[in-house]
Design a protein around this motif. Sequence first.
Motif, short mmCIF file in Angstrom:
data_model
loop_
_atom_site.label_atom_id
_atom_site.label_comp_id
_atom_site.label_asym_id
_atom_site.label_seq_id
_atom_site.Cartn_x
_atom_site.Cartn_y
_atom_site.Cartn_z
N TRP A 66 117.53 54.86 11.32
CA TRP A 66 116.41 55.43 10.59
C TRP A 66 115.61 54.33 9.88
O TRP A 66 116.14 53.56 9.08
N GLY A 67 114.30 54.28 10.17
CA GLY A 67 113.40 53.36 9.49
C GLY A 67 113.63 51.90 9.80
O GLY A 67 113.12 51.03 9.08
N ARG A 68 114.34 51.58 10.90
CA ARG A 68 114.63 50.18 11.24
C ARG A 68 114.30 49.94 12.72
O ARG A 68 115.21 49.81 13.55
N PRO A 69 113.02 49.87 13.05
CA PRO A 69 112.64 49.73 14.47
C PRO A 69 113.14 48.44 15.11
O PRO A 69 113.56 48.45 16.27
N ALA A 70 113.12 47.33 14.38
CA ALA A 70 113.56 46.06 14.97
C ALA A 70 115.06 46.08 15.27
O ALA A 70 115.50 45.70 16.36
N ALA A 71 115.85 46.53 14.29
CA ALA A 71 117.29 46.61 14.50
C ALA A 71 117.62 47.62 15.60
O ALA A 71 118.55 47.41 16.39
N SER A 72 116.86 48.71 15.66
CA SER A 72 117.09 49.71 16.70
C SER A 72 116.81 49.14 18.08
O SER A 72 117.57 49.38 19.04
N GLU A 73 115.74 48.38 18.21
CA GLU A 73 115.39 47.79 19.49
C GLU A 73 116.49 46.83 19.96
O GLU A 73 116.88 46.83 21.13
N ASP A 74 117.02 46.04 19.05
CA ASP A 74 118.03 45.05 19.41
C ASP A 74 119.37 45.71 19.74
O ASP A 74 120.07 45.31 20.67
N THR A 75 119.73 46.74 18.99
CA THR A 75 121.07 47.34 19.12
C THR A 75 121.11 48.45 20.16
O THR A 75 122.08 48.55 20.92
N PHE A 76 120.08 49.29 20.23
CA PHE A 76 120.13 50.49 21.07
C PHE A 76 119.39 50.35 22.40
O PHE A 76 119.53 51.21 23.26
N ARG A 77 118.63 49.28 22.58
CA ARG A 77 117.84 49.18 23.80
C ARG A 77 118.00 47.81 24.45
O ARG A 77 117.05 47.21 24.95
N ALA A 78 119.25 47.32 24.46
CA ALA A 78 119.54 46.04 25.11
C ALA A 78 119.57 46.21 26.63
O ALA A 78 119.94 47.27 27.14
N ARG A 79 119.19 45.17 27.33
CA ARG A 79 119.20 45.21 28.80
C ARG A 79 119.97 44.03 29.37
O ARG A 79 119.91 42.93 28.84
N VAL A 80 120.67 44.33 30.44
CA VAL A 80 121.48 43.31 31.11
C VAL A 80 120.56 42.30 31.78
O VAL A 80 119.59 42.68 32.44
N ALA A 81 120.85 41.02 31.61
CA ALA A 81 120.02 39.97 32.18
C ALA A 81 120.29 39.82 33.68
O ALA A 81 121.40 40.08 34.16
N ASP A 82 119.25 39.39 34.39
CA ASP A 82 119.37 39.03 35.82
C ASP A 82 119.95 40.17 36.65
O ASP A 82 120.74 39.95 37.58
#
Length: 588
Positions: A421-437
């Motif tokens: 809640w109210g933390r878009p940057a932390a949410s992007e890093d923690t909840f929307r990570a993508r596997v490289a390559d």
Amino acid sequence: MTTAPPVRHVGFRTLPDALWHRGERQPDRTAYVFLKDGEDATESLTYGELHEAACRRATTLSAAGLTGRNAVLMYPSGLEFVRTLLGCMYGRVAGAPVQPPRRRAEVERLRRIADDAGTSTVLTTTDVIRDLRERFADLPALDGLDLVATDDPGALHTGDPGTPERLPDPQDIALLQYTSGSTGHPKGVMVSHANFLANVVETDELWPCEPRGTVVNWLPLFHDMGMLFGVVLPLWAGIPSYLMAPESFIRRPARWLEALSRFGGTHSAAPSFAYELCVRAAESGMTAGVGDLSSWRVAVNGAEPVRWSVVRAFTDTFAPHGFDPMAMCPAYGLAENTLKATGTRADREPMVLWLSAEALREGRAQPVGERTDSAVPAVGSGRDVAGTHVRIVDPVTRQPRTPGHVGEIWISGPCVADGYWGRPAASEDTFRARVADDPDDATPHLRTGDLGFLHDGDLYVTGRMKDVIIRRGRNHYPQDIELSAERAVPGLQPNCAAAFSLDDGERERLVVVVEAGGRVLGALGADGLRERVREAVRTEQRITPDDIVVVRRGKLPKTSSGKVQRRACRSLYQDGELTRLVPSGREA
């Protein structure tokens, strides 16, 4: 009240849908029972009573202008929490459950959560408000908070309870689940109604509630595991839930088992330390009242590292009571995934791998024989089911790790929450990570911060990234060090140690904090206990603590579910606020 067959849950879109349906179709069926002192069934709720109570609270909240907003839920374990939680859901208010404060620091945490959630409304009980004002009235943290006692009839809408204008949509926020960390700024996980439904569907697929399911729960209801197993799953499945306060279990662990036997409990969940307390109670002759446990078919073991010695001891101790070894179901989950991520099915016994300790320190899971020198057991946490998928990823390169290699646990699927809640940057890093390559996998993943590996499809959790202690390029897991400390002296209690590292500017130092009761201190003294712990850790873990702090029992920071709070303990140590015992046994 009646025990008529449950209405099936096909078609429910949200938990309020389930309550509305059951309140209309099964109004006299028992939904929840509260056991006073863990024994006496003094209060109960039928679906009809809960539906009416939730409607009345929803109407009250709507009249106060809270629809679409947030409110803190500050309740002891009991049925008023259930009434108000469902009232908030009916009224489309996102509740943020917290523990009623017992210490001044917990009042400060309450205020930080209210501020983070952007609310001044705290829903609670008359007794809690009275206790707060008697003990903490001088604290500025309470200033400006609107404390509302929902068990006071005068505070609720009178007359017809009314009905909500509309029930929430699946994507609406059902709950703000604040993580249990005790320092810094709390983060509220945005759990949607769809998340709740996906998690209970998966949980039921893994551990079916039918036939004749019955839940017994002592875990705190504001905690994610206590809420899902004690409140959410039973309501969705249409099975009764017997609730008791955590302190009832802690004071006499046999109450949990007695309730399971008495009420024919089929599903119950707890951390590893709870099963160990039951074993110790049996060894002390305190489980004579435990009857037949053969109905208990799902004993979920999670929320902290699962210890193989405890699994064996519990199943052996309670086999004469009819406990089935296959009922022990190690599992893994976290609030950011609503709860359950993986679990062991109840049609097989728990899995254990014996690993090379040296290889594990290097990030490899190398199976060895049980009798091999330095072999350590790793208990499997089962597999993912349905739409949830678990991957092991290098936390630095974000590339997949091959089976048998330790990496960060990443999760994708419908149970992953929307973010903080109210933390878009932390949410992007923690909840929307993508596997490289990996061009074939654009799926967003939840980064759990936990380490583990996969073996034959099962997940094995080895520790938390932030807690791993690195010495000479090798990883040492704090839970292993803590277990060695705990076993150094007979009489120390489960979860009595915290191990963490500190960088003093020149090197990383290992600190072990151990809490002990009067009997152990009387026999050994603080210095004697320190030496026993030092030798046990050095011998078993091949690392020597730089400082061992002995404190009195009850001084080690723990969560409401009994987990040791390493980071909170480290902060107290750094601030010089841990009251260590000097050789005489006095505090200094």
